[in-house]
Scaffold this motif. Structure first.
Motif, short mmCIF file in Angstrom:
data_model
loop_
_atom_site.label_atom_id
_atom_site.label_comp_id
_atom_site.label_asym_id
_atom_site.label_seq_id
_atom_site.Cartn_x
_atom_site.Cartn_y
_atom_site.Cartn_z
N LEU A 226 0.83 -1.21 0.00
CA LEU A 226 0.00 0.00 0.00
C LEU A 226 0.86 1.25 0.00
CD1 LEU A 226 -2.67 1.54 0.32
CD2 LEU A 226 -2.54 1.11 2.79
N LEU A 227 1.91 1.29 0.82
CA LEU A 227 2.78 2.46 0.86
C LEU A 227 3.53 2.65 -0.46
CD1 LEU A 227 4.26 2.20 4.48
CD2 LEU A 227 2.30 3.53 3.68
N SER A 235 1.48 10.41 -3.59
CA SER A 235 0.87 10.80 -2.32
C SER A 235 1.85 10.69 -1.16
CB SER A 235 -0.36 9.92 -2.04
OG SER A 235 -1.35 10.13 -3.01
N LEU A 236 2.93 9.92 -1.34
CA LEU A 236 4.02 9.85 -0.38
C LEU A 236 5.33 10.04 -1.12
CD1 LEU A 236 3.03 6.77 1.84
CD2 LEU A 236 2.82 9.19 2.44
N VAL A 237 6.36 10.45 -0.40
CA VAL A 237 7.69 10.64 -0.96
C VAL A 237 8.61 9.55 -0.40
CG1 VAL A 237 9.66 12.20 -1.15
CG2 VAL A 237 7.32 13.13 -1.08
N ASP A 245 17.63 -0.78 6.38
CA ASP A 245 17.69 -1.45 5.09
C ASP A 245 16.38 -1.40 4.32
OD1 ASP A 245 20.30 -2.21 5.58
OD2 ASP A 245 19.70 -4.08 6.58
N GLU A 246 15.32 -0.92 4.95
CA GLU A 246 14.00 -0.96 4.32
C GLU A 246 13.60 0.42 3.80
OE1 GLU A 246 11.45 -1.99 7.85
OE2 GLU A 246 13.43 -1.61 8.71
N PRO A 247 12.67 0.48 2.84
CA PRO A 247 12.21 1.77 2.32
C PRO A 247 11.53 2.59 3.41
CG PRO A 247 11.50 -0.05 0.92
CD PRO A 247 12.04 -0.66 2.17
N ALA A 248 11.63 3.89 3.30
CA ALA A 248 10.97 4.80 4.23
C ALA A 248 10.18 5.83 3.43
CB ALA A 248 11.99 5.49 5.13
N TYR A 249 9.23 6.48 4.11
CA TYR A 249 8.30 7.37 3.41
C TYR A 249 8.06 8.63 4.24
CZ TYR A 249 7.46 2.91 1.12
OH TYR A 249 7.63 1.71 0.47
N VAL A 250 7.86 9.73 3.51
CA VAL A 250 7.53 11.01 4.12
C VAL A 250 6.27 11.54 3.45
CG1 VAL A 250 8.27 13.42 4.41
CG2 VAL A 250 9.92 11.56 4.71
#
Length: 408
Positions: A226-227, A235-237, A245-250
């Motif tokens: 979903l992210l 809608s997210l950056v 090691d994992e993806p992150a979102y702002v």
């Protein structure tokens, strides 16, 4: 990023009722807990961000329909503009609640008819008729009916009296809060999950997928996909966190905050106390991962096995969780008692930290109407005496300013 997004960067000089509402919007929810050893948790969470304010403003916002109560991370105050998201959850309903209501049709009908004819009620207004004593595990039938009707969304909380819920018919509460509401306006389940994921990422400042479900207690399954989909649509950056090691979102709303932090560092530069149910620490695993702060509330731990005390409050200082203190407000005696303070290993009792803690204790005690601060013991031991003297100096200075300002 978490502290900045949560409004824990700096306190306003003079908080207003609008600040209370905006703070709850910023967090997304304000968890409710009734323990009153110090200020009850929702009031303390607001004080951590706003400093001195009028607690009645929270009660007024609920009564005016700017907020409503429902289950989210736990029992929470929620901005009324998010009602549609939770109405979908009410309509889908938990099978446990629906099953109980079907099996107890007479109790449900009795409670609904009583409220319809007599107006809003508290649970205490129903007398026990089953011969049992009251207690945590022995709710009377009407109390159970009230709670299941609340979970199903047929009843809402119109206001609180001495922190006790006052229940009323959904349509009467919404007539004030959302007069044009129709259930056809409720988004579908997929839209709800999408909206709550976006709100969680925004409230967390920067988030990896495994932090997101806990915030609003949404399903864990499929959250990573979903992210990614929300990032694909803009809608997210996407971003990265050092040593992760994992993806992150702002969330885009926090892009300016991110730029500010990258250029100048943490925006949090003051000292305050946090509730055990503050969003910063309510996910204990995240608090450990971000701050190295291993936190557990010991309310339900036998006294002999408690390490830090019954109701220990995390201490936030200059963007770090530096310790915890066990406090109790003796309201009749006007005393705010600090039973113990424990700094984290390796945290020095610097002049800056002592001054920040003394100011926070004095401000909290004054706001709490328990102006006398008693510091019993600390780890390290010398901190208690230094802090005691610093609080006394601050109090004398404050009294002197008030005296000069009075013209006497």
């Amino acid at each position: 990023m978490l502290l900045g997004a949560q409004g824990l960067d700096s306190k306003p000089k003079r908080a207003t009722k609008d600040d209370v509402r905006e703070t709850i919007r910023r967090m997304g929810v304000l968890q409710i807990d009734s323990i009153s050893v110090v200020a009850r948790s929702p009031y303390l969470v607001l004080w951590s961000r706003l400093g001195s304010y009028e607690p009645r403003w929270l009660d007024e916002l609920l009564a005016e329909g700017a907020l409503f109560e429902y289950w989210s991370h736990a029992a929470c105050f929620i901005p009324i503009e998010d009602y549609g998201l939770y109405r979908r959850l009410m309509l889908e309903g938990g099978e446990k609640t629906r099953s109980w209501m079907r099996a107890h049709h007479e109790e449900i009908q009795h409670v609904m008819e009583h409220i319809s004819q007599n107006g809003p009620v508290r649970s205490a207004e129903f007398a026990r008729t089953d011969g049992r004593a009251g207690g945590w595990w022995e709710w009377k039938p009407e109390k159970r009916a009230l709670e299941h009707l609340f979970a199903a969304g047929e009843l809402m909380i119109s206001r609180r009296e001495n922190f006790h819920r006052v229940y009323d018919l959904r349509e009467r509460v919404l007539a004030n809060a959302l007069p044009d509401w129709e259930d056809a306006l409720a988004p579908n389940e997929q839209e709800v999950r999408r909206a709550l994921a976006l709100k969680a990422v925004r409230a967390l400042g920067v988030a990896v997928a495994r932090w997101v479900p806990d915030y609003f207690r949404t399903p864990k399954k499929g959250v990573a996909g979903l992210l990614e989909a929300l990032a694909d649509e803009g809608s997210l950056v996407r971003t990265t966190i050092e040593n992760f090691d994992e993806p992150a979102y702002v969330h885009p709303d926090n892009a300016e905050l991110a730029e500010e932090i990258l250029s100048s560092g943490s925006p949090s530069s003051f000292t305050t106390l946090l509730s055990p149910f503050d969003p910063v620490v309510w996910d204990r695993a995240r608090a450990l991962e971000l701050f190295g702060f291993d936190y557990k509330i010991e309310v339900y731990t036998p006294a002999a096995r408690r390490r830090y005390g019954y109701y220990s409050l995390p201490i936030l200082h200059d963007g770090a969780l530096v310790g915890r203190l066990d406090a109790k407000a003796h309201r009749k005696q006007d005393v705010f008692e600090i039973k113990s303070i424990h700094l984290e290993p390796g945290v020095p009792a610097s002049d800056d930290l002592v001054a920040g803690m003394a100011g926070a204790l004095r401000d909290f005690a004054q706001w709490h109407s328990t102006p006398e601060v008693l510091v019993r013991r600390s780890d390290p031991p010398e901190l208690a005496e230094v802090l005691r003297l610093s609080v006394e100096d601050d109090t004398r200075t404050l009294r002197a300013r008030r005296y000069r300002g009075s013209g006497e």
